[in-house]
Scaffold this motif. Structure first.
Motif, PDB file in Angstrom:
ATOM      1  N   LYS A  96     -53.954 -29.737  31.945  1.00 18.35           N
ATOM      2  CA  LYS A  96     -53.259 -29.112  30.818  1.00 18.35           C
ATOM      3  C   LYS A  96     -53.831 -27.719  30.584  1.00 18.35           C
ATOM      4  O   LYS A  96     -55.020 -27.473  30.840  1.00 18.35           O
ATOM      5  CB  LYS A  96     -53.443 -29.945  29.545  1.00 18.35           C
ATOM      6  N   LEU A  97     -52.970 -26.841  30.074  1.00 19.39           N
ATOM      7  CA  LEU A  97     -53.435 -25.504  29.701  1.00 19.39           C
ATOM      8  C   LEU A  97     -54.227 -25.606  28.404  1.00 19.39           C
ATOM      9  O   LEU A  97     -53.890 -26.388  27.513  1.00 19.39           O
ATOM     10  CB  LEU A  97     -52.240 -24.562  29.505  1.00 19.39           C
ATOM     11  N   LEU A  98     -55.263 -24.798  28.305  1.00 14.22           N
ATOM     12  CA  LEU A  98     -56.073 -24.711  27.090  1.00 14.22           C
ATOM     13  C   LEU A  98     -55.991 -23.272  26.596  1.00 14.22           C
ATOM     14  O   LEU A  98     -56.351 -22.341  27.323  1.00 14.22           O
ATOM     15  CB  LEU A  98     -57.527 -25.073  27.408  1.00 14.22           C
ATOM     16  N   ALA A  99     -55.506 -23.087  25.363  1.00 15.87           N
ATOM     17  CA  ALA A  99     -55.451 -21.725  24.796  1.00 15.87           C
ATOM     18  C   ALA A  99     -56.532 -21.636  23.719  1.00 15.87           C
ATOM     19  O   ALA A  99     -57.706 -21.455  24.027  1.00 15.87           O
ATOM     20  CB  ALA A  99     -54.055 -21.442  24.270  1.00 15.87           C
ATOM     21  N   GLY A 100     -56.165 -21.845  22.443  1.00 17.87           N
ATOM     22  CA  GLY A 100     -57.183 -21.828  21.384  1.00 17.87           C
ATOM     23  C   GLY A 100     -57.898 -23.163  21.235  1.00 17.87           C
ATOM     24  O   GLY A 100     -58.974 -23.247  20.645  1.00 17.87           O
ATOM     25  N   GLY A 101     -57.277 -24.209  21.725  1.00 16.25           N
ATOM     26  CA  GLY A 101     -57.870 -25.545  21.659  1.00 16.25           C
ATOM     27  C   GLY A 101     -57.773 -26.214  20.297  1.00 16.25           C
ATOM     28  O   GLY A 101     -58.258 -27.330  20.117  1.00 16.25           O
ATOM     29  N   HIS A 102     -57.116 -25.567  19.335  1.00 16.97           N
ATOM     30  CA  HIS A 102     -57.122 -26.108  17.980  1.00 16.97           C
ATOM     31  C   HIS A 102     -56.115 -27.228  17.729  1.00 16.97           C
ATOM     32  O   HIS A 102     -56.120 -27.841  16.665  1.00 16.97           O
ATOM     33  CB  HIS A 102     -56.970 -24.984  16.949  1.00 16.97           C
ATOM     34  N   SER A 103     -55.265 -27.483  18.695  1.00 16.63           N
ATOM     35  CA  SER A 103     -54.416 -28.684  18.626  1.00 16.63           C
ATOM     36  C   SER A 103     -54.803 -29.646  19.737  1.00 16.63           C
ATOM     37  O   SER A 103     -54.879 -30.855  19.517  1.00 16.63           O
ATOM     38  CB  SER A 103     -52.935 -28.304  18.761  1.00 16.63           C
ATOM     39  N   LEU A 104     -55.062 -29.117  20.927  1.00 16.73           N
ATOM     40  CA  LEU A 104     -55.346 -29.986  22.076  1.00 16.73           C
ATOM     41  C   LEU A 104     -56.688 -30.704  21.945  1.00 16.73           C
ATOM     42  O   LEU A 104     -56.774 -31.923  22.175  1.00 16.73           O
ATOM     43  CB  LEU A 104     -55.313 -29.150  23.365  1.00 16.73           C
ATOM     44  N   VAL A 105     -57.725 -30.000  21.561  1.00 14.94           N
ATOM     45  CA  VAL A 105     -59.062 -30.625  21.516  1.00 14.94           C
ATOM     46  C   VAL A 105     -59.130 -31.762  20.475  1.00 14.94           C
ATOM     47  O   VAL A 105     -59.655 -32.841  20.789  1.00 14.94           O
ATOM     48  CB  VAL A 105     -60.164 -29.559  21.325  1.00 14.94           C
ATOM     49  N   GLY A 142     -56.630 -19.981  17.447  1.00 18.51           N
ATOM     50  CA  GLY A 142     -55.283 -20.507  17.716  1.00 18.51           C
ATOM     51  C   GLY A 142     -54.338 -19.408  18.170  1.00 18.51           C
ATOM     52  O   GLY A 142     -54.450 -18.255  17.744  1.00 18.51           O
ATOM     53  N   THR A 143     -53.393 -19.763  19.029  1.00 10.92           N
ATOM     54  CA  THR A 143     -52.490 -18.765  19.629  1.00 10.92           C
ATOM     55  C   THR A 143     -51.019 -19.104  19.364  1.00 10.92           C
ATOM     56  O   THR A 143     -50.654 -20.265  19.137  1.00 10.92           O
ATOM     57  CB  THR A 143     -52.692 -18.703  21.158  1.00 10.92           C
ATOM     58  N   ILE A 144     -50.198 -18.075  19.486  1.00 11.41           N
ATOM     59  CA  ILE A 144     -48.753 -18.276  19.307  1.00 11.41           C
ATOM     60  C   ILE A 144     -48.204 -19.196  20.398  1.00 11.41           C
ATOM     61  O   ILE A 144     -47.398 -20.092  20.120  1.00 11.41           O
ATOM     62  CB  ILE A 144     -48.014 -16.912  19.254  1.00 11.41           C
ATOM     63  N   ALA A 196     -45.871 -27.027  11.886  1.00 16.31           N
ATOM     64  CA  ALA A 196     -46.351 -25.694  12.277  1.00 16.31           C
ATOM     65  C   ALA A 196     -45.445 -24.602  11.707  1.00 16.31           C
ATOM     66  O   ALA A 196     -44.250 -24.809  11.516  1.00 16.31           O
ATOM     67  CB  ALA A 196     -46.405 -25.587  13.790  1.00 16.31           C
ATOM     68  N   ASP A 197     -46.041 -23.439  11.476  1.00 13.39           N
ATOM     69  CA  ASP A 197     -45.314 -22.336  10.843  1.00 13.39           C
ATOM     70  C   ASP A 197     -44.483 -21.497  11.820  1.00 13.39           C
ATOM     71  O   ASP A 197     -43.372 -21.075  11.490  1.00 13.39           O
ATOM     72  CB  ASP A 197     -46.314 -21.412  10.134  1.00 13.39           C
ATOM     73  N   TYR A 198     -45.060 -21.209  12.988  1.00 12.47           N
ATOM     74  CA  TYR A 198     -44.367 -20.317  13.937  1.00 12.47           C
ATOM     75  C   TYR A 198     -42.929 -20.730  14.255  1.00 12.47           C
ATOM     76  O   TYR A 198     -42.039 -19.872  14.351  1.00 12.47           O
ATOM     77  CB  TYR A 198     -45.141 -20.217  15.254  1.00 12.47           C
TER      78      TYR A 198
HETATM   79  C1  LIG Z   1     -57.801 -27.394  10.607  1.00 13.43           C
HETATM   80  C2  LIG Z   1     -56.538 -26.873  11.209  1.00 13.43           C
HETATM   81  C3  LIG Z   1     -55.588 -26.287  10.382  1.00 13.43           C
HETATM   82  C4  LIG Z   1     -54.388 -25.810  10.931  1.00 13.43           C
HETATM   83  N1  LIG Z   1     -53.466 -25.254  10.085  1.00 13.43           N
HETATM   84  C5  LIG Z   1     -52.295 -24.803  10.599  1.00 13.43           C
HETATM   85  C6  LIG Z   1     -51.315 -24.214   9.745  1.00 13.43           C
HETATM   86  O1  LIG Z   1     -51.479 -24.033   8.535  1.00 13.43           O
HETATM   87  N2  LIG Z   1     -50.144 -23.807  10.320  1.00 13.43           N
HETATM   88  C7  LIG Z   1     -49.920 -23.910  11.674  1.00 13.43           C
HETATM   89  O2  LIG Z   1     -48.855 -23.525  12.137  1.00 13.43           O
HETATM   90  N3  LIG Z   1     -50.847 -24.436  12.507  1.00 13.43           N
HETATM   91  C8  LIG Z   1     -52.023 -24.886  11.997  1.00 13.43           C
HETATM   92  N4  LIG Z   1     -52.961 -25.412  12.830  1.00 13.43           N
HETATM   93  C9  LIG Z   1     -52.672 -25.484  14.297  1.00 13.43           C
HETATM   94  C10 LIG Z   1     -53.129 -24.187  14.943  1.00 13.43           C
HETATM   95  O3  LIG Z   1     -52.231 -23.163  14.589  1.00 13.43           O
HETATM   96  C11 LIG Z   1     -53.209 -24.278  16.469  1.00 13.43           C
HETATM   97  O4  LIG Z   1     -53.911 -23.152  16.844  1.00 13.43           O
HETATM   98  C12 LIG Z   1     -51.928 -24.276  17.240  1.00 13.43           C
HETATM   99  O5  LIG Z   1     -51.102 -25.316  16.856  1.00 13.43           O
HETATM  100  C13 LIG Z   1     -52.180 -24.498  18.726  1.00 13.43           C
HETATM  101  O6  LIG Z   1     -52.589 -23.314  19.332  1.00 13.43           O
HETATM  102  P1  LIG Z   1     -53.800 -23.299  20.328  1.00 13.43           P
HETATM  103  O7  LIG Z   1     -53.820 -21.947  20.915  1.00 13.43           O
HETATM  104  O8  LIG Z   1     -55.021 -23.746  19.619  1.00 13.43           O
HETATM  105  O9  LIG Z   1     -53.323 -24.337  21.437  1.00 13.43           O
HETATM  106  P2  LIG Z   1     -54.127 -25.467  22.267  1.00 13.43           P
HETATM  107  O10 LIG Z   1     -54.718 -26.456  21.324  1.00 13.43           O
HETATM  108  O11 LIG Z   1     -55.052 -24.832  23.241  1.00 13.43           O
HETATM  109  O12 LIG Z   1     -52.915 -26.105  23.055  1.00 13.43           O
HETATM  110  C14 LIG Z   1     -51.939 -26.860  22.377  1.00 13.43           C
HETATM  111  C15 LIG Z   1     -50.910 -27.359  23.398  1.00 13.43           C
HETATM  112  O13 LIG Z   1     -50.153 -26.273  23.908  1.00 13.43           O
HETATM  113  C16 LIG Z   1     -50.318 -26.154  25.330  1.00 13.43           C
HETATM  114  N5  LIG Z   1     -50.366 -24.713  25.579  1.00 13.43           N
HETATM  115  C17 LIG Z   1     -51.219 -23.808  25.071  1.00 13.43           C
HETATM  116  N6  LIG Z   1     -50.881 -22.577  25.459  1.00 13.43           N
HETATM  117  C18 LIG Z   1     -49.776 -22.691  26.236  1.00 13.43           C
HETATM  118  C19 LIG Z   1     -48.931 -21.763  26.925  1.00 13.43           C
HETATM  119  N7  LIG Z   1     -49.144 -20.449  26.892  1.00 13.43           N
HETATM  120  N8  LIG Z   1     -47.896 -22.258  27.628  1.00 13.43           N
HETATM  121  C20 LIG Z   1     -47.634 -23.580  27.660  1.00 13.43           C
HETATM  122  N9  LIG Z   1     -48.401 -24.509  27.036  1.00 13.43           N
HETATM  123  C21 LIG Z   1     -49.446 -24.060  26.319  1.00 13.43           C
HETATM  124  C22 LIG Z   1     -51.606 -26.902  25.662  1.00 13.43           C
HETATM  125  O14 LIG Z   1     -51.601 -27.388  26.985  1.00 13.43           O
HETATM  126  C23 LIG Z   1     -51.549 -28.024  24.633  1.00 13.43           C
HETATM  127  O15 LIG Z   1     -50.686 -29.036  25.070  1.00 13.43           O
HETATM  128  C24 LIG Z   1     -54.149 -25.895  12.330  1.00 13.43           C
HETATM  129  C25 LIG Z   1     -55.129 -26.463  13.159  1.00 13.43           C
HETATM  130  C26 LIG Z   1     -56.297 -26.948  12.612  1.00 13.43           C
HETATM  131  C27 LIG Z   1     -57.328 -27.538  13.536  1.00 13.43           C
END
Ligand SMILES: Cc1cc2nc3c(=O)[nH]c(=O)nc-3n(C[C@H](O)[C@H](O)[C@H](O)COP(=O)(O)OP(=O)(O)OC[C@H]3O[C@@H](n4cnc5c(N)ncnc54)[C@H](O)[C@@H]3O)c2cc1C
Length: 283
Positions: free
Chosen positions: A27-36, A108-110, A121-123
């Motif tokens: 799996k791809l890892l970006a910010g890890g804030h949903s996957l981890v 976290g990333t878009i 999620a907001d986006y």
């Molecule tokens: C405490 C907490 C509060 C939060 N509050 C909010 C909030 O208020 N509003 C909100 O919208 N979100 C919120 N989030 C979620 C946050 O925005 C995450 O950052 C976001 O949902 C996932 O982005 P990430 O970069 O961390 O993705 P990751 O956790 O790295 O990846 C998430 C998933 O997307 C896949 N992925 C990642 N990048 C790509 C890519 N480029 N192409 C294809 N697949 C990809 C991964 O393989 C994985 O399946 C919160 C998270 C936490 C932990």
């Protein structure tokens, strides 16, 4: 709980990430804030993670011939603090600034947010209101999916296992705003509404309204859009259009944060707030 064991690879380019993804089946890892968190709960057990957070050129916000492009690895903080977006499409900044907390916004990333498609999620709502194009890349080549076709169900999007989001593109709209009722602890949306208006000579030419938090996946509120189109932009028009907002949504969520009835009651309230702010920005 700790995660199951996995291999870690850092990708140096989009092609490198796609090759590593295909070879590992991980799996791809970006910010890890949903996957981890999912991995810690053992709800996701990838055998390999391909880190795309530091791929040169995959993050950043650019303007190109009147269109905005946001790279997939752009963090919420970068979006929230973008001077370019604040000028041409402030809705996107205000939405990103209210995601989670500083730690979440810094990592976290878009792309991660859109791919994960958390129903709260907001986006997604904002990308629906902007009618954004989501640009994907895979070993088969590039593909573009409209935001309105991308979100298909609970955590389900139009994205194959070997595909990657590389950017999001949209025409910026100044007369647009996002309003959300957020969960106190996480800031995820209980109900979030994004509204974008095209106004000419005081008349609404077209409107797009995106809803998140309320049901299994983000969706357009077409009944509100239709009630606005062709009408004079006024508080009365907004009041009337927002009144029935959400009536066509059949699968309204009920959870520990809010009952179905409460969410249903909040959809018109936050639709009106988003539209009113968008009207103020229309000038
Ligand atoms: C405490 C907490 C509060 C939060 N509050 C909010 C909030 O208020 N509003 C909100 O919208 N979100 C919120 N989030 C979620 C946050 O925005 C995450 O950052 C976001 O949902 C996932 O982005 P990430 O970069 O961390 O993705 P990751 O956790 O790295 O990846 C998430 C998933 O997307 C896949 N992925 C990642 N990048 C790509 C890519 N480029 N192409 C294809 N697949 C990809 C991964 O393989 C994985 O399946 C919160 C998270 C936490 C932990």
């Amino acid at each position: 709980m700790i995660t199951t064991a996995f291999d870690y690879h850092r990708a140096t380019s989009v092609d490198d990430a796609l090759a590593k993804l295909a070879a590992s089946g991980g799996k791809l890892l970006a910010g890890g804030h949903s996957l981890v968190p999912l991995m810690k709960l053992r709800m996701s057990e990838p055998t390999a993670l391909i880190d795309i957070a530091r791929i040169p050129g995959l993050s950043g916000i650019r303007e190109n011939q009147g269109s905005i492009e946001i790279g997939a690895a752009t963090t919420h903080h970068q979006v929230a603090t973008s001077a370019l977006l604040a000028k041409v499409c402030p809705m996107v900044c205000e939405m990103a600034a209210d995601i989670g907390d500083p730690q979440v916004r810094n990592k976290g990333t878009i792309g991660g947010s859109l791919a994960h498609a958390d129903p709260a999620a907001d986006y997604p709502a904002v990308m629906l209101a902007l009618d954004a194009d989501i640009h994907l890349q895979s070993p088969r080549g590039p593909r573009v999916v409209k935001a309105s076709e991308f979100f298909q169900g609970l955590f389900t999007v139009d994205l194959a296992q070997d595909e990657m989001i590389v950017s999001v593109r949209f025409i910026p709209v100044k007369a647009a705003a996002y309003a959300k009722l957020h969960q106190r602890a996480s800031h995820f949306a209980i109900v979030g509404v994004a509204a974008a208006l095209d106004v000419s000579k005081g008349v609404i030419q077209s409107a797009r309204v995106g809803l998140t938090g309320a049901s299994s996946h983000a969706t357009r509120l077409t009944e509100v859009e239709q009630a606005l189109t062709g009408r004079a932009l006024s508080a009365e028009t907004i009041e009337a259009a927002a009144r029935g907002a959400g009536q066509s949504v059949t699968d309204v969520n009920a959870d520990l944060h809010a009952s179905e009835d409460y969410r249903r009651a909040m959809i018109p309230v936050f639709t009106k707030r988003a539209l009113t702010r968008a009207m103020e920005r229309a000038g």
